[in-house]
Design a protein around this motif. Structure first.
Motif, PDB file in Angstrom:
ATOM      1  N   VAL A 145       0.863  -1.176   0.000  1.00  0.00           N
ATOM      2  CA  VAL A 145       0.000   0.000   0.000  1.00  0.00           C
ATOM      3  C   VAL A 145       0.902   1.228   0.000  1.00  0.00           C
ATOM      4  O   VAL A 145       1.727   1.405   0.911  1.00  0.00           O
ATOM      5  CB  VAL A 145      -0.926   0.015   1.235  1.00  0.00           C
ATOM      6  CG1 VAL A 145      -1.847   1.231   1.190  1.00  0.00           C
ATOM      7  CG2 VAL A 145      -1.741  -1.275   1.309  1.00  0.00           C
ATOM      8  N   ASP A 166       1.350   5.338  -0.076  1.00  0.00           N
ATOM      9  CA  ASP A 166       0.589   6.527   0.308  1.00  0.00           C
ATOM     10  C   ASP A 166       1.532   7.707   0.545  1.00  0.00           C
ATOM     11  O   ASP A 166       2.752   7.544   0.677  1.00  0.00           O
ATOM     12  CB  ASP A 166      -0.211   6.218   1.583  1.00  0.00           C
ATOM     13  CG  ASP A 166      -1.190   7.322   1.958  1.00  0.00           C
ATOM     14  OD1 ASP A 166      -1.714   7.991   1.041  1.00  0.00           O
ATOM     15  OD2 ASP A 166      -1.438   7.526   3.161  1.00  0.00           O
ATOM     16  N   ILE A 190      -1.027  -1.014  -4.323  1.00  0.00           N
ATOM     17  CA  ILE A 190      -2.297  -0.323  -4.099  1.00  0.00           C
ATOM     18  C   ILE A 190      -1.942   1.116  -3.759  1.00  0.00           C
ATOM     19  O   ILE A 190      -1.371   1.395  -2.705  1.00  0.00           O
ATOM     20  CB  ILE A 190      -3.088  -0.946  -2.937  1.00  0.00           C
ATOM     21  CG1 ILE A 190      -3.322  -2.449  -3.160  1.00  0.00           C
ATOM     22  CG2 ILE A 190      -4.419  -0.217  -2.743  1.00  0.00           C
ATOM     23  CD1 ILE A 190      -3.842  -3.177  -1.928  1.00  0.00           C
ATOM     24  N   THR A 208      -2.923   4.965  -2.812  1.00  0.00           N
ATOM     25  CA  THR A 208      -4.037   5.615  -2.105  1.00  0.00           C
ATOM     26  C   THR A 208      -3.894   7.137  -2.123  1.00  0.00           C
ATOM     27  O   THR A 208      -3.766   7.771  -1.079  1.00  0.00           O
ATOM     28  CB  THR A 208      -4.133   5.100  -0.659  1.00  0.00           C
ATOM     29  OG1 THR A 208      -2.896   5.384   0.028  1.00  0.00           O
ATOM     30  CG2 THR A 208      -4.389   3.601  -0.618  1.00  0.00           C
ATOM     31  N   VAL A 256      -6.780   3.899  -5.312  1.00  0.00           N
ATOM     32  CA  VAL A 256      -7.832   4.370  -4.407  1.00  0.00           C
ATOM     33  C   VAL A 256      -7.788   5.889  -4.446  1.00  0.00           C
ATOM     34  O   VAL A 256      -6.882   6.507  -3.881  1.00  0.00           O
ATOM     35  CB  VAL A 256      -7.599   3.863  -2.971  1.00  0.00           C
ATOM     36  CG1 VAL A 256      -8.636   4.448  -2.016  1.00  0.00           C
ATOM     37  CG2 VAL A 256      -7.624   2.343  -2.923  1.00  0.00           C
ATOM     38  N   VAL A 309     -12.323   3.145  -6.184  1.00  0.00           N
ATOM     39  CA  VAL A 309     -11.283   2.126  -6.270  1.00  0.00           C
ATOM     40  C   VAL A 309     -11.293   1.599  -7.700  1.00  0.00           C
ATOM     41  O   VAL A 309     -12.315   1.098  -8.176  1.00  0.00           O
ATOM     42  CB  VAL A 309     -11.522   0.965  -5.289  1.00  0.00           C
ATOM     43  CG1 VAL A 309     -10.356  -0.018  -5.353  1.00  0.00           C
ATOM     44  CG2 VAL A 309     -11.702   1.476  -3.865  1.00  0.00           C
ATOM     45  N   ILE A 363      -6.273  -1.093   4.856  1.00  0.00           N
ATOM     46  CA  ILE A 363      -6.087  -1.793   3.582  1.00  0.00           C
ATOM     47  C   ILE A 363      -4.935  -2.790   3.694  1.00  0.00           C
ATOM     48  O   ILE A 363      -5.003  -3.902   3.168  1.00  0.00           O
ATOM     49  CB  ILE A 363      -5.843  -0.786   2.441  1.00  0.00           C
ATOM     50  CG1 ILE A 363      -7.098   0.084   2.222  1.00  0.00           C
ATOM     51  CG2 ILE A 363      -5.485  -1.512   1.146  1.00  0.00           C
ATOM     52  CD1 ILE A 363      -6.911   1.185   1.207  1.00  0.00           C
ATOM     53  N   ALA A 421      -8.481  -3.335  -1.165  1.00  0.00           N
ATOM     54  CA  ALA A 421      -8.743  -1.894  -1.227  1.00  0.00           C
ATOM     55  C   ALA A 421     -10.223  -1.613  -1.026  1.00  0.00           C
ATOM     56  O   ALA A 421     -10.602  -0.684  -0.292  1.00  0.00           O
ATOM     57  CB  ALA A 421      -8.267  -1.338  -2.557  1.00  0.00           C
TER      58      ALA A 421
END
Length: 509
Positions: A348, A350, A371, A373, A410, A418, A448, A461
């Protein structure tokens, strides 16, 4: 919706005028319940109709309000002779039950309408529907402004006039509604920050044909629902142990920014991770170690960042979260690049780990299970756009970022999106202003990450976004409908009850 209506009329043989009748009657039920306290008697309602099918829906509403004892007045904006066939049928039906029509031809004075609006208990906007594809200006824009100037609450039919049904952009000017009723399915434009601000509370009513009739074939997106959580969160076996529950490594934080990694870890633990490790720069680790009880820590030596990370990853975590408060310097960038290239599990990404690659989204192609975000500003930096460009068409921006990165994206905000590399896209049903609080995104990353220990990236997600949104709603309910004042850690603390098998009860405020 055009495909849905076409199928209903041509294949299911439900006449279009019947669909309009069902829509208008269902809208009236919502209007009376939500804005007239369940009693329409003597309510002075101004119904502003266009000459298209949206106006036809408004005419059906006016007729049903009359039958319920209200005092509706129809103002027809445009030439009645140019009304759509179904709108013309309902115009005659309105007149047939004794209803009067106040003509409002283009270019006429709006003073009579403004005077009527001043004495109204409720205003129904049935001016334009989903077919509007150009900015409102001139006379029609002035009609919208007149409705917005009224002190009475406004009720929008299908969507507020002036709102782009696909993107949620305001087409010049748009009606500001207290509530909106939309038909058969939500429209994408309603499920955006701009759409949410204009539409108020959105209600979906059926139009007399199954909502699932052709939806799988023509749907642009899917809406997350609470029921989806059952598939993503099966009951945990009685013999479950911490290692089997998932280990999340949080690579985040730096001196002066030690709160972010702790919030990520808190979100992961509350979302069900059995183990969580915060890996951060040595100076930050020393500060964090005095604050955490359930979370392990590991140090990243900036002189040997890749070796430090490899040592952490040698513990074989199930998921990694990287970025919050990690910094934007060369050491941080090299660490994230190494992580993307070497870590084969779900990651994830970010905050700083997104911002450090502004204009270089291709770097995320190195990971096959990333993923991302981002908030709109981070999407804009990655794609070389402006935040306004992103908000003007959030669905397109999310798809563009997926194409540029190969990752699940996301796109945060009211009604978070998403998007997946396989073209799936889902929308959160929640627009909760209380979630606009420092650290909210950090907690989301942790949730997540915990979900990614057991689910594929896209499903992880989706589950994380939905849990985060529902936690915000639950907190707001528990605090009397508050739209502010939430602490990010409280989002995480709402999760166990939301994930329980029994119906949740709101904690005492």
């Amino acid at each position: 919706m055009r495909a849905f209506d076409k199928h209903a009329i041509e294949v299911s043989h439900v006449p279009s005028v019947v669909l309009m009748e069902n829509a208008g009657r269902g809208a009236t039920d919502v209007l009376v319940r939500e804005l007239l306290d369940g009693d329409a008697a003597n309510a002075r309602v101004i119904v502003v109709c266009g000459t298209g099918n949206n106006g036809g829906d408004g005419l059906v509403i006016a007729r049903h309000l009359l039958l319920r004892g209200a005092d509706p007045t129809v103002w027809l904006c445009g030439d009645a002779g140019k009304a759509s066939p179904d709108a013309r049928v309902n115009l005659e039906a309105w007149r047939g039950v004794g209803g009067e029509v106040q003509p409002l031809p283009a270019g006429s004075s709006l003073e009579p309408l403004k005077e009527a609006l001043g004495g109204a208990d409720l205003v129904v906007d049935a001016l334009f529907g989903t077919g509007l594809d150009r900015p409102l200006d001139g006379f029609h824009a002035d009609v919208v402004r007149a409705m917005n100037a009224a002190t009475a609450p406004r009720f929008a039919v299908d969507l507020p006039s002036g709102l782009d049904a696909d993107t949620g952009r305001t087409l010049g000017v748009a009606v500001e509604a207290r509530a909106t009723v939309t038909f058969a399915h939500p429209k994408l434009g309603l499920l955006t920050p701009g759409g949410a601000a204009l539409s108020g509370r959105v209600h979906v009513v059926d139009i007399g044909v199954p909502a699932t009739l052709v939806a799988p074939a023509v749907a642009t997106a899917q809406l997350l629902e609470k029921a989806d959580l059952a598939a993503w969160l099966p009951p945990r076996a009685p013999g479950a142990y911490k290692n089997a529950a998932g280990h999340v490594v949080v690579i985040a934080g730096s001196p002066g920014k030690i709160g972010a990694p702790q919030l990520v870890a808190h979100g992961a633990m509350r979302a069900g991770a059995g183990l969580t490790t915060i890996a951060t720069w040595s100076e930050a680790a020393s500060a964090i170690e005095g604050n955490v009880l359930e979370v392990m820590t590991a140090r990243i030596d900036p002189r040997k960042a890749t070796e430090s990370l490899d040592a952490v990853l040698a513990q074989k975590p199930d998921a990694v979260v990287v970025g919050p408060g990690f910094g934007l310097g060369d050491d941080a960038r090299r660490a994230v690049e190494h992580l993307l290239a070497s870590w084969r599990g779900p990651i994830v990404v970010d905050a700083d780990a997104l911002s450090m690659f502004a204009g270089k989204p291709g770097v995320f192609m190195a990971s096959k299970k990333a993923i991302l975000t981002p908030h709109p500003g981070e999407v804009a930096r990655l794609l070389g756009k402006t935040p306004a460009d992103v908000e003007a068409d959030r669905h397109r921006a999310a798809r563009d970022l997926v194409a540029a990165t190969g990752a699940v994206v996301v796109l945060k905000g009211a009604h978070t999106l998403v998007a997946s590399p396989d073209s799936r896209i889902v929308v959160s049903p929640v627009a909760c202003p209380a979630l606009a609080t420092a650290g909210s995104g950090d907690v989301l990353g942790g949730i997540i990450g915990a979900m990614a220990c057991a689910l594929p990236p896209f499903e992880a997600a989706c589950a994380g976004v939905l849990l985060h949104a529902l936690a915000g709603e639950a907190w707001a309910r528990a605090h009397g409908g508050a739209d502010r004042g939430m602490l990010a850690s409280e989002i995480a603390d709402m999760l166990p009850q939301l994930m329980s098998r029994s119906p949740p009860t709101a904690p005492r405020a």
